[in-house]
Write a protein that holds these residues in place. Structure first.
Motif, PDB file in Angstrom:
ATOM      1  N   GLY A 108       0.822  -1.078   0.256  1.00  0.00           N
ATOM      2  CA  GLY A 108       0.299  -0.148  -0.176  1.00  0.00           C
ATOM      3  C   GLY A 108       0.993   0.944  -0.243  1.00  0.00           C
ATOM      4  O   GLY A 108       0.536   2.299   0.055  1.00  0.00           O
ATOM      5  N   HIS A 109       2.291   1.481  -0.173  1.00  0.00           N
ATOM      6  CA  HIS A 109       3.183   2.240  -0.256  1.00  0.00           C
ATOM      7  C   HIS A 109       3.022   3.218  -1.327  1.00  0.00           C
ATOM      8  O   HIS A 109       3.993   4.005  -1.148  1.00  0.00           O
ATOM      9  N   SER A 110       2.896   2.281  -2.662  1.00  0.00           N
ATOM     10  CA  SER A 110       2.533   2.840  -3.981  1.00  0.00           C
ATOM     11  C   SER A 110       1.922   2.800  -5.210  1.00  0.00           C
ATOM     12  O   SER A 110       1.078   1.672  -3.920  1.00  0.00           O
ATOM     13  N   CYS A 111       1.209   3.600  -5.853  1.00  0.00           N
ATOM     14  CA  CYS A 111       0.307   3.410  -6.259  1.00  0.00           C
ATOM     15  C   CYS A 111       0.361   2.115  -7.395  1.00  0.00           C
ATOM     16  O   CYS A 111       1.714   1.984  -8.068  1.00  0.00           O
ATOM     17  N   PRO A 112      -0.798   1.387  -7.548  1.00  0.00           N
ATOM     18  CA  PRO A 112      -1.269   0.026  -8.059  1.00  0.00           C
ATOM     19  C   PRO A 112      -0.815   0.458  -9.868  1.00  0.00           C
ATOM     20  O   PRO A 112      -0.110  -0.542 -10.973  1.00  0.00           O
ATOM     21  N   VAL A 113      -0.971   1.518 -10.074  1.00  0.00           N
ATOM     22  CA  VAL A 113      -1.342   1.387 -11.507  1.00  0.00           C
ATOM     23  C   VAL A 113       0.245   2.779 -12.425  1.00  0.00           C
ATOM     24  O   VAL A 113       1.372   1.574 -13.010  1.00  0.00           O
ATOM     25  N   CYS A 114       0.579   3.581 -11.386  1.00  0.00           N
ATOM     26  CA  CYS A 114       1.774   4.310 -11.673  1.00  0.00           C
ATOM     27  C   CYS A 114       3.023   4.219 -11.089  1.00  0.00           C
ATOM     28  O   CYS A 114       4.121   4.498 -11.481  1.00  0.00           O
ATOM     29  N   ARG A 115       2.728   3.620  -9.807  1.00  0.00           N
ATOM     30  CA  ARG A 115       3.715   2.607  -9.156  1.00  0.00           C
ATOM     31  C   ARG A 115       4.595   3.831  -8.123  1.00  0.00           C
ATOM     32  O   ARG A 115       5.773   3.701  -7.613  1.00  0.00           O
ATOM     33  N   LYS A 116       4.106   5.090  -8.336  1.00  0.00           N
ATOM     34  CA  LYS A 116       4.759   6.613  -7.161  1.00  0.00           C
ATOM     35  C   LYS A 116       3.861   6.190  -6.187  1.00  0.00           C
ATOM     36  O   LYS A 116       3.041   5.523  -5.691  1.00  0.00           O
ATOM     37  N   SER A 117       5.270   6.498  -5.616  1.00  0.00           N
ATOM     38  CA  SER A 117       4.860   6.465  -4.077  1.00  0.00           C
ATOM     39  C   SER A 117       3.937   7.420  -3.472  1.00  0.00           C
ATOM     40  O   SER A 117       3.861   8.642  -3.856  1.00  0.00           O
ATOM     41  N   LEU A 118       2.964   6.024  -1.981  1.00  0.00           N
ATOM     42  CA  LEU A 118       1.725   7.573  -1.958  1.00  0.00           C
ATOM     43  C   LEU A 118       1.893   8.562  -0.416  1.00  0.00           C
ATOM     44  O   LEU A 118       1.546   8.211   0.267  1.00  0.00           O
ATOM     45  N   LEU A 119       3.852   8.217   0.183  1.00  0.00           N
ATOM     46  CA  LEU A 119       3.442   8.499   1.519  1.00  0.00           C
ATOM     47  C   LEU A 119       3.536   9.514   1.541  1.00  0.00           C
ATOM     48  O   LEU A 119       3.842  10.853   0.888  1.00  0.00           O
ATOM     49  N   ASP A 120       3.095  10.199   2.534  1.00  0.00           N
ATOM     50  CA  ASP A 120       2.923  11.778   3.186  1.00  0.00           C
ATOM     51  C   ASP A 120       4.343  12.222   3.062  1.00  0.00           C
ATOM     52  O   ASP A 120       5.181  11.909   3.625  1.00  0.00           O
ATOM     53  N   SER A 121       4.138  13.878   3.577  1.00  0.00           N
ATOM     54  CA  SER A 121       5.569  14.233   3.893  1.00  0.00           C
ATOM     55  C   SER A 121       5.815  14.290   4.908  1.00  0.00           C
ATOM     56  O   SER A 121       7.982  14.043   4.472  1.00  0.00           O
ATOM     57  N   LEU A 122       5.645  14.074   5.988  1.00  0.00           N
ATOM     58  CA  LEU A 122       6.613  13.598   7.334  1.00  0.00           C
ATOM     59  C   LEU A 122       7.421  12.341   6.834  1.00  0.00           C
ATOM     60  O   LEU A 122       8.570  12.114   6.833  1.00  0.00           O
ATOM     61  N   THR A 123       6.382  11.571   6.283  1.00  0.00           N
ATOM     62  CA  THR A 123       7.133  10.032   6.238  1.00  0.00           C
ATOM     63  C   THR A 123       7.797   9.736   5.475  1.00  0.00           C
ATOM     64  O   THR A 123       9.017   9.091   5.325  1.00  0.00           O
ATOM     65  N   THR A 124       8.248  10.526   3.907  1.00  0.00           N
ATOM     66  CA  THR A 124       8.627  10.751   2.934  1.00  0.00           C
ATOM     67  C   THR A 124      10.467  11.416   3.383  1.00  0.00           C
ATOM     68  O   THR A 124      10.777  10.706   3.439  1.00  0.00           O
ATOM     69  N   GLN A 125      10.228  12.538   3.980  1.00  0.00           N
ATOM     70  CA  GLN A 125      11.419  12.810   4.687  1.00  0.00           C
ATOM     71  C   GLN A 125      11.485  11.976   5.878  1.00  0.00           C
ATOM     72  O   GLN A 125      12.670  12.045   5.749  1.00  0.00           O
ATOM     73  N   LYS A 126      11.127  11.387   6.443  1.00  0.00           N
ATOM     74  CA  LYS A 126      11.806   9.569   7.805  1.00  0.00           C
ATOM     75  C   LYS A 126      12.122   9.338   7.455  1.00  0.00           C
ATOM     76  O   LYS A 126      13.186   9.026   7.179  1.00  0.00           O
TER      77      LYS A 126
END
Length: 474
Positions: A323-341
Motif C-alpha cells: 500500500g505504499h505505492s500506486c498499483p497503476v503508476c507505482r509512484k510513492s503514496l507517502l505523506d510529507s512527514l513519512t517521506t522525510q523520515k
C-alpha cells in the motif's frame, strides 16, 4: 447499541515559548470527529497524549463552526498541510538536503532533548525544527491544536445515531442502513423508505422523527424530511444540508462553501473536488475494477486524480505490504512527514554502511517516482528523491581500471553497458562526499593497496631483471 467516537478539545498555548504541557493549554471548544472502529480504538489509545495541529489561530472565529473556520481557507490550507492532510510547517527542509542530513546523522544534535517529546509528533531533530525554532514559529504564527479523548455514545460502527431504522420486511431494527445491507443479502434498506425507528434511549418503536415522542430524547442533530436520514453528526465538524438543486442531502458540507458541477448539476464541497464523480461518468476502482459511486467509500490517490480505489481494496494492499505505492503508476503514496523520515533513514544507512568494493560490481536500477535510470554499488537509493521506490534492472561488473576511475570520479572512456549512468554515479560520489563517506574512506584504502601492489610488482620485476642480467654476465 453504543459505539466509540473521537472527542477533540481545541486549545491554544497560553505561552507560545513554553512546552505543550496541559498547564500551558487554553481550551476553546470541544468537538466530535465521528465514530472509530475497535481496531482504530487501540491505535488511538497509544497516542492520546499526542496533540495535533489543526489550523492557524488567525482563522479562529467564535461565530463560526470548526468546519467553516477550517474549510473557508482552502488556498491557505495548502501552505500548512499536504495532499494527505499532514501538517508540514515543522519540517526542517521543505526540499530534502541529503548533505545536511548526513552531517546531522554524524553530529550529536539529533540526540538533543526536546521538552515537547511525548506531547507532539514533530520532535525528531533530524527531520523537524528544534524546540526553539518550533516555538519561535508558534510565537509569530500561533496554531489551534487538538487534544483527543475516546468516548462512547449511541450508534454503530458507521455513525453516531440516536435511533435505529426499522425494516418492515425483517421486522426488526438495525444500527443503520449499511449494517442492514451487510447482514441481509436478499434485499436492501434505503433511508428514504424507512417509516419507523427505534429510539436508542428508550427502545420504543415509533414514526421517524428527530425527537422521541416518548422520552423526548434528541435522536438527531439534523433531520431532513425529504431524505429522512437520522444521524447524530456534530454540526461543528460534520455539517449536513439538503440541496434543492440536486434534491440530495450532503454530509461534511455547508451550502455557502459548495459548488455545482456543470456536467451533472450535483453539488460538492471544494475540499472534495478530487473525489467528485459525475453521475453520468463511470469510474472504476484501479484494483478490483468494481464501479465507484457516491455511496461507496473510496480514496483518491495523491499521484493522480484519476486513480481512485475502494477503501477496502487499499486496506488489503496495506495488509499485503503493497500500500505504499500506486498499483497503476507505482509512484510513492507517502505523506510529507513519512517521506522525510524515510529519506533520513536512507541517508543514515548510507552514512553507516560497510560497502563491499571487492566485487567491482555496479547495480543498475530505475526510480519509480522520478523515472530515472541510475547506478549504485551496494544500496538501491534514488539520488533525486532519496527514496527506495526502485526497480532493479541489471548488474555490471567493471574491470579493475574502470572501477578505479569510478571511485576517483573520473570518466570511464571504455565502451561499457550503462556507461552514462555509471559515470553519473562516479560524479555523485564526489558531489555527495558527506553521504558516501564510507565508500570514500574505503576507496582510499582500496586504491592505496592497489598502488602498493603495483610498486611491489615493479620492485620485483626490477630485481628479476638485475638477477637475469647478473646471471648472463657470468
Amino acid at each position: 447499541m453504543q459505539t466509540d467516537y473521537l472527542s477533540v478539545r481545541l486549545f491554544r498555548l497560553k505561552d507560545p515559548m513554553q512546552p505543550f504541557d496541559k498547564s500551558n493549554r487554553e481550551y476553546m471548544r470541544e468537538v466530535s470527529f465521528g465514530t472509530i472502529s475497535p481496531q482504530e480504538v487501540e491505535s488511538y489509545k497509544s497516542c492520546l497524549n499526542i496533540v495535533e495541529p489543526l489550523f492557524p489561530l488567525s482563522w479562529w472565529n467564535d461565530k463560526q463552526t470548526y468546519f467553516e473556520m477550517k474549510y473557508s481557507h482552502t488556498t491557505e490550507y495548502k501552505e500548512y498541510f499536504d495532499a494527505t492532510d499532514t501538517c508540514i510547517r515543522y519540517l526542517k527542509h521543505k526540499t530534502f538536503d541529503p548533505i545536511n542530513a548526513a552531517l546531522q546523522c554524524k553530529s550529536t544534535q539529533a540526540q538533543s532533548k526536546d521538552l515537547d517529546k511525548g506531547q507532539i509528533e514533530f520532535t525528531d531533530a533530524n527531520v523537524f525544527l528544534n524546540y526553539n525554532e518550533r516555538h519561535a514559529l508558534e510565537l509569530s504564527d500561533p496554531f489551534v491544536y487538538g487534544e483527543y479523548t475516546i468516548k462512547k455514545d449511541f450508534g454503530c460502527q458507521h455513525h453516531l445515531r440516536g435511533a435505529q431504522p426499522y425494516c418492515d420486511i425483517c421486522q426488526k431494527s438495525f444500527g443503520c442502513d449499511i449494517c442492514h445491507n451487510d447482514e441481509v443479502l436478499d434485499h436492501e434498506l434505503n433511508w428514504k423508505d424507512v417509516k419507523k425507528v427505534v429510539c436508542c434511549n428508550c427502545n420504543k418503536l415509533q414514526d421517524i422523527n428527530h425527537k422521541c415522542k416518548y422520552c423526548w430524547f434528541k435522536m438527531s442533530n439534523s433531520f431532513c424530511h425529504v431524505c429522512k436520514e437520522i444521524i447524530t453528526l456534530d454540526p461543528e465538524t460534520e455539517p449536513c444540508y439538503h440541496c434543492q438543486k440536486c434534491n440530495k442531502c450532503h454530509r461534511n458540507a455547508i451550502e455557502k462553501l459548495c459548488i455545482t458541477c456543470p456536467e451533472c448539476n450535483e453539488c460538492y464541497a471544494p475540499k472534495n473536488a478530487n473525489d467528485h464523480i459525475c453521475s453520468n461518468q463511470e469510474v472504476n476502482c484501479i484494483v478490483c475494477q468494481g464501479q465507484i459511486t457516491h455511496n461507496t467509500d473510496f480514496v483518491t490517490l495523491i499521484c493522480s486524480e484519476k486513480h481512485k480505489i475502494h477503501e477496502s481494496c487499499l486496506q488489503q494492499l496495506y495488509n499485503n505490504n503493497q500500500g505504499h505505492s500506486c498499483p497503476v503508476c507505482r509512484k510513492s503514496l507517502l505523506d510529507s512527514l513519512t517521506t522525510q523520515k524515510q529519506q533520513m533513514t536512507v541517508v543514515e544507512f548510507i552514512v553507516n554502511q560497510k560497502p563491499d568494493l571487492s566485487s567491482h560490481k555496479v547495480n543498475i536500477f530505475k526510480c519509480k517516482d522520478c523515472n530515472i535510470l541510475q547506478a549504485d554499488l551496494n544500496y538501491f537509493c534514488c539520488r533525486h528523491c532519496w527514496l527506495q521506490n526502485v526497480d532493479e534492472i541489471a548488474d555490471v561488473v567493471l574491470t579493475s581500471k574502470q572501477f578505479k576511475c569510478l571511485l576517483q570520479g573520473q570518466k570511464i572512456e571504455d565502451n561499457v553497458q550503462y556507461q552514462k549512468e555509471i559515470n553519473q554515479f562516479g560524479e555523485d560520489l564526489q558531489t555527495y562526499k558527506e553521504v558516501f563517506s564510507p565508500i570514500h574512506s574505503k576507496a582510499s584504502r582500496f586504491l592505496n593497496i592497489e598502488l602498493k601492489h603495483g610498486v611491489w610488482i615493479m620492485i620485483w620485476l626490477c630485481a628479476i631483471a638485475y638477477a637475469l642480467q647478473y646471471i648472463s654476465k657470468r
